[in-house]
Design an enzyme around this catalytic site. Structure first.
Site, short mmCIF file in Angstrom:
data_model
loop_
_atom_site.label_atom_id
_atom_site.label_comp_id
_atom_site.label_asym_id
_atom_site.label_seq_id
_atom_site.Cartn_x
_atom_site.Cartn_y
_atom_site.Cartn_z
N TYR A 68 -9.08 5.46 7.67
CA TYR A 68 -9.19 5.82 9.09
C TYR A 68 -10.23 6.94 9.17
O TYR A 68 -10.01 8.02 8.61
CB TYR A 68 -7.85 6.34 9.63
CG TYR A 68 -6.78 5.28 9.78
CD1 TYR A 68 -5.98 4.90 8.71
CD2 TYR A 68 -6.56 4.67 11.02
CE1 TYR A 68 -4.99 3.93 8.86
CE2 TYR A 68 -5.57 3.70 11.18
CZ TYR A 68 -4.78 3.34 10.10
OH TYR A 68 -3.81 2.38 10.26
N TYR A 123 4.23 6.53 9.95
CA TYR A 123 3.37 5.40 9.59
C TYR A 123 4.17 4.30 8.88
O TYR A 123 3.98 3.12 9.17
CB TYR A 123 2.21 5.88 8.71
CG TYR A 123 1.10 4.86 8.60
CD1 TYR A 123 0.08 4.80 9.56
CD2 TYR A 123 1.06 3.94 7.56
CE1 TYR A 123 -0.92 3.85 9.49
CE2 TYR A 123 0.06 2.98 7.47
CZ TYR A 123 -0.93 2.95 8.44
OH TYR A 123 -1.92 2.00 8.37
N LYS A 147 1.43 -0.31 15.14
CA LYS A 147 2.86 -0.41 15.44
C LYS A 147 3.24 -1.64 16.27
O LYS A 147 4.43 -1.95 16.41
CB LYS A 147 3.33 0.84 16.20
CG LYS A 147 3.33 2.09 15.37
CD LYS A 147 4.46 2.06 14.35
CE LYS A 147 4.33 3.12 13.29
NZ LYS A 147 4.54 2.64 11.94
N HIS A 172 0.84 -1.21 0.00
CA HIS A 172 0.00 0.00 0.00
C HIS A 172 0.87 1.25 0.00
O HIS A 172 1.71 1.43 0.88
CB HIS A 172 -0.91 0.02 1.24
CG HIS A 172 -2.10 -0.87 1.10
ND1 HIS A 172 -3.18 -0.79 1.92
CD2 HIS A 172 -2.38 -1.84 0.20
CE1 HIS A 172 -4.09 -1.68 1.55
NE2 HIS A 172 -3.62 -2.35 0.52
N PRO A 194 -3.77 0.34 18.95
CA PRO A 194 -3.58 -0.17 17.59
C PRO A 194 -3.68 0.86 16.48
O PRO A 194 -3.44 0.54 15.31
CB PRO A 194 -4.72 -1.20 17.44
CG PRO A 194 -5.76 -0.74 18.39
CD PRO A 194 -5.04 -0.10 19.54
C1 PHB Z 1 -5.82 -4.31 11.03
O1 PHB Z 1 -5.92 -4.58 9.83
O2 PHB Z 1 -6.15 -5.12 11.91
C2 PHB Z 1 -5.32 -2.97 11.43
C3 PHB Z 1 -4.84 -2.11 10.46
C4 PHB Z 1 -4.38 -0.86 10.81
C5 PHB Z 1 -4.40 -0.46 12.12
C6 PHB Z 1 -4.86 -1.33 13.11
C7 PHB Z 1 -5.32 -2.59 12.76
O3 PHB Z 1 -3.98 0.77 12.45
#
Ligand code: PHB
Ligand code: APR
Length: 389
Positions: free
Chosen positions: A200, A384, A296, A72, A292
């Site tokens: 997000y 990120y 990280k 990505h 989460p």
């Molecule tokens: C996930 O795909 O579980 C996931 C992806 C990004 C995040 C947290 C969890 O920031």
């Protein structure tokens, strides 16, 4: 039994360490309290920084990751009814790879089995002894018999609730912690992802995240109050709430279906200092937890373990103890930066129950600044994709 490094825990941290050590010719045994099926049944995040991909390459377990991982180049931030793309690759020249932690764990388990290295699953009452001396010992019970492993070092890779950190006297460590007043309700479904990249979403009803495991499997999250229970969320209720928190473009593209898994995880920031106590080294979730939001957790576990494996290699192969001596300080520098980023992203995107009108305006202004300023977008992108190791 005797080994050079006894590793507690067969999560990604313990398995990756075992693999890196085995490839460097350093003898190790893993002691895990659960079965392999249980370990593989846990669903966790799946965004790999390039440092983590490199570590898996170095461990010789990146073949399937290269075939199936999705690269990505950007992420999307949604608020006020619109989606804004942060072009990670254009901003910092690097990308992330989407590949579930379950798959990373499976690849590591397969490699360990193929190499014939010892892993003791379903070990009960694991205890650590004498790690303040040159002859540490790990004791456990298996099939009703008490057994012991003598070793030079112990690597505590047994996660947040493990026995390793708890074996250290309280006055030898300092704990830093923040518990957030909400959790994430996650849902996994066999449906195509709503977008090509992760979304997000910050909304007045709360945060939401649209993620994925593959082109056919999606992972979604909703911010929920800490008091919520997953059983009270039917699939229908979940999808409806998710749709209400997304911008119209994303909401209308959402494909729903039956859930494969649904669970709630609390959000916490936690750091234990130092990460070494005599001959015991802590790595991964045993030493630190991040919320989460920045994905990280697994990446920090991988960078700890890389540093630890380098330390052991220096010690055993070149009689150079500087890597082990510097382990804790080196890891903590990276850990605290990831803690800061995860805390910041969490604070930016979630609704806090005690937020007043001023803090809501601050959040709005920061979101606006983030997507409108190249400097701000670049700062997000740099963190990120992962800070340099
Ligand atoms: C996930 O795909 O579980 C996931 C992806 C990004 C995040 C947290 C969890 O920031
Ligand atoms: N004895 C032996 N093994 C134990 C004990 C114990 N007393 N306690 C826990 N374990 C095992 C757990 O069963 C688990 O398999 O240690 C392992 C720890 O694995 P994880 O919790 O996955 O932690 P870690 O390997 O550090 O991985 C970090 O996982 O939790 C996520 O967000 C985190 O993605 C990050 C990654």
């Amino acid at each position: 039994m005797r080994t050079q490094v006894a590793i507690i825990g067969a999560g990604p941290a313990g398995l990756l360490l075992g693999q890196l050590l085995a490839r460097a010719g350093i003898d190790n045994i893993i002691v895990e309290q659960r079965s392999p099926e249980y370990v593989l049944g846990r669903i966790r995040a799946g965004i790999l920084e390039s440092v983590t991909v490199d570590a898996l390459k170095r461990a010789g377990v990146a073949a399937r990751l290269h075939e199936e991982g999705l690269v990505h180049d950007g992420i999307e931030i949604a608020f006020n009814g619109r989606r804004h793309r942060i072009d990670l690759h254009a901003l910092v020249g690097r990308s992330v790879t989407v590949y579930g932690q379950t798959e990373v764990t499976r690849d590591l388990m397969d490699a360990r089995r193929a190499a014939g290295t010892t892993t003791i699953y379903e070990a009960e009452d694991v205890s650590l002894h004498d790690f303040d001396s040159a002859r540490p010992l790990v004791r456990y019970r298996k099939d009703g018999m008490v057994r012991e492993i003598q070793c030079d070092y112990i690597a505590g890779c047994d996660g947040f609730h493990g026995v390793s950190r708890q074996s250290v006297p309280q006055d030898a460590m300092r704990i830093f912690e923040r518990v957030y007043p909400f959790g994430w309700l996650g849902l996994l479904s066999e449906t195509p992802p709503v977008a090509d990249e992760l979304v997000y979403a910050s909304h007045e009803r709360g945060f939401a995240l649209c993620s994925m495991r593959s082109r056919h499997r999606s992972r979604y999250y909703l911010q929920v109050a800490s008091s919520e229970r997953a059983e009270d969320w039917s699939d229908e209720r979940f999808w409806q709430e998710l749709r209400s928190r997304l911008d119209p473009q994303t909401a209308s593209a959402l494909v729903t279906g039956p859930s494969i898994e649904k669970s709630i995880a609390p959000l916490r920031s936690f750091v234990c200092e130092p990460m070494r106590f005599g001959q015991l080294f802590l790595a991964g979730d045993a030493a630190h937890i991040v919320p989460p939001t920045g994905a990280k957790g697994l990446n920090l576990a991988a960078s700890d373990v890389l540093a630890l494996a380098e330390g052991f290699e220096g010690h055993y192969r070149h009689a150079d103890g500087s890597g082990l001596d510097g382990y804790s300080a080196r890891c903590l520098r990276r850990v605290w930066k990831a803690e800061r980023f995860s805390w910041w992203m969490t604070s930016l995107l979630h609704r806090f129950p005690d937020a007043d009108a001023f803090s809501s305006r601050m959040q709005q202004a920061e979101l606006d600044y983030l997507v409108g300023s190249e400097a701000a977008s670049r700062a997000l992108a740099e963190n990120y994709v992962g800070l340099p190791y």
